[in-house]
Every structure is written in C-alpha cells, then in structure tokens.
Write a protein that holds these residues in place. Structure first.
Motif, short mmCIF file in Angstrom:
data_model
loop_
_atom_site.label_atom_id
_atom_site.label_comp_id
_atom_site.label_asym_id
_atom_site.label_seq_id
_atom_site.Cartn_x
_atom_site.Cartn_y
_atom_site.Cartn_z
N ARG A 3 0.84 -1.18 0.00
CA ARG A 3 0.00 0.00 0.00
C ARG A 3 0.88 1.23 0.00
NH1 ARG A 3 -4.40 1.36 4.57
NH2 ARG A 3 -3.97 3.52 4.27
N THR A 4 0.51 2.22 -0.76
CA THR A 4 1.27 3.46 -0.80
C THR A 4 1.10 4.20 0.51
OG1 THR A 4 0.88 3.59 -3.17
CG2 THR A 4 1.61 5.59 -2.07
N PRO A 5 2.20 4.59 1.16
CA PRO A 5 2.09 5.34 2.41
C PRO A 5 1.42 6.69 2.19
CG PRO A 5 4.33 4.54 2.07
CD PRO A 5 3.59 4.30 0.81
N GLU A 6 0.58 7.07 3.15
CA GLU A 6 -0.13 8.35 3.09
C GLU A 6 0.25 9.18 4.32
OE1 GLU A 6 -4.69 10.02 3.35
OE2 GLU A 6 -4.36 7.93 2.86
N ILE A 7 0.63 10.43 4.10
CA ILE A 7 0.93 11.34 5.20
C ILE A 7 -0.40 11.81 5.79
CG2 ILE A 7 2.01 13.52 5.89
CD1 ILE A 7 4.02 11.42 4.96
N THR A 8 -0.56 11.63 7.10
CA THR A 8 -1.78 12.03 7.79
C THR A 8 -1.43 13.00 8.91
OG1 THR A 8 -1.60 10.03 9.15
CG2 THR A 8 -3.04 9.91 7.23
N ARG A 9 -2.39 13.77 9.38
CA ARG A 9 -2.11 14.71 10.47
C ARG A 9 -3.24 14.68 11.49
NH1 ARG A 9 -4.07 20.58 9.13
NH2 ARG A 9 -5.52 20.07 7.49
N GLY A 21 1.92 12.01 10.63
CA GLY A 21 2.34 10.62 10.71
C GLY A 21 2.15 9.94 9.38
N VAL A 22 2.33 8.65 9.37
CA VAL A 22 2.15 7.85 8.16
C VAL A 22 1.04 6.85 8.41
CG1 VAL A 22 3.25 6.22 6.56
CG2 VAL A 22 4.57 8.11 7.53
N ASN A 23 0.02 6.90 7.56
CA ASN A 23 -1.12 5.98 7.64
C ASN A 23 -1.75 5.91 9.03
OD1 ASN A 23 -0.73 5.42 4.95
ND2 ASN A 23 0.35 3.52 5.30
N GLY A 24 -1.90 7.06 9.68
CA GLY A 24 -2.60 7.12 10.96
C GLY A 24 -1.80 6.72 12.17
N ARG A 25 -0.49 6.58 12.02
CA ARG A 25 0.36 6.26 13.16
C ARG A 25 1.17 7.50 13.50
NH1 ARG A 25 -0.32 1.56 10.36
NH2 ARG A 25 -1.09 -0.12 11.67
N TYR A 26 1.09 7.90 14.78
CA TYR A 26 1.67 9.18 15.18
C TYR A 26 2.63 9.06 16.35
CZ TYR A 26 -2.29 10.79 12.46
OH TYR A 26 -3.20 10.99 11.46
N SER A 27 3.56 9.99 16.41
CA SER A 27 4.48 10.14 17.53
C SER A 27 4.76 11.62 17.67
CB SER A 27 5.77 9.37 17.24
OG SER A 27 6.69 9.59 18.27
N CYS A 28 4.49 12.18 18.84
CA CYS A 28 4.70 13.61 19.08
C CYS A 28 6.14 13.86 19.52
CB CYS A 28 3.74 14.12 20.14
SG CYS A 28 3.92 15.89 20.48
N THR A 29 6.84 14.72 18.78
CA THR A 29 8.23 15.02 19.12
C THR A 29 8.33 16.04 20.24
OG1 THR A 29 8.33 16.70 17.40
CG2 THR A 29 9.06 14.50 16.81
N VAL A 30 7.22 16.68 20.61
CA VAL A 30 7.23 17.67 21.68
C VAL A 30 7.13 17.00 23.05
CG1 VAL A 30 6.04 19.67 22.67
CG2 VAL A 30 6.28 19.46 20.19
N CYS A 31 6.13 16.11 23.22
CA CYS A 31 5.90 15.53 24.55
C CYS A 31 6.18 14.02 24.60
CB CYS A 31 4.48 15.81 25.00
SG CYS A 31 3.21 14.90 24.09
N GLY A 32 6.35 13.37 23.44
CA GLY A 32 6.66 11.95 23.43
C GLY A 32 5.46 11.02 23.32
N TRP A 33 4.24 11.59 23.21
CA TRP A 33 3.06 10.76 23.10
C TRP A 33 3.11 9.95 21.80
CZ3 TRP A 33 -0.77 10.89 19.29
CH2 TRP A 33 -1.88 10.10 19.53
#
Length: 60
Positions: A3-9, A21-33
């Motif tokens: 599947r082609t990766p999709e940038i999501t926000r 993130g990519v395909n609905g997977r996120y990581s916050c660089t500010v707080c680490g969530w």
C-alpha cells in the motif's frame, strides 16, 4: 499487501501540538506521546516484508 504510504495529520492527545504521521500512526516530538499501533490505517507490515530480513538458507 502493498500500500502506498499516506501522510496524515492530527492533534496530539497529550499536548495539543499538530503532528504528522504515516497511515494514521503518530508520535509527538514535543511531549513523546505515541498512539497505539492498532489505531493506524491498515495492517502493519510483517518482518518478512523488510528487505533486510535475514533469510534462512536451506540445509544441505
């Protein structure tokens, strides 16, 4: 499954920062969530899909 990766926000659930993130997977660089893996859009690839996955050689 390829599947082609999709940038999501979205907004970080912990600090409110807009994150991408990519395909609905996120990581916050500010707080680490990080959101749970199962909230992403689609299945995660398996180890065998990784081009660096060590292939076993057949026994002789």
């Amino acid at each position: 499954m390829s599947r082609t990766p999709e940038i999501t926000r979205t907004e970080c659930r912990q600090c409110g920062t807009e994150i991408f993130g990519v395909n609905g997977r996120y990581s916050c660089t500010v707080c680490g969530w990080v959101n749970p893996w199962n909230e992403g859009n689609g299945d995660l690839p398996v180890a065998e899909d990784d081009p660096d996955y060590p292939r076993r050689r057949p026994r002789r």
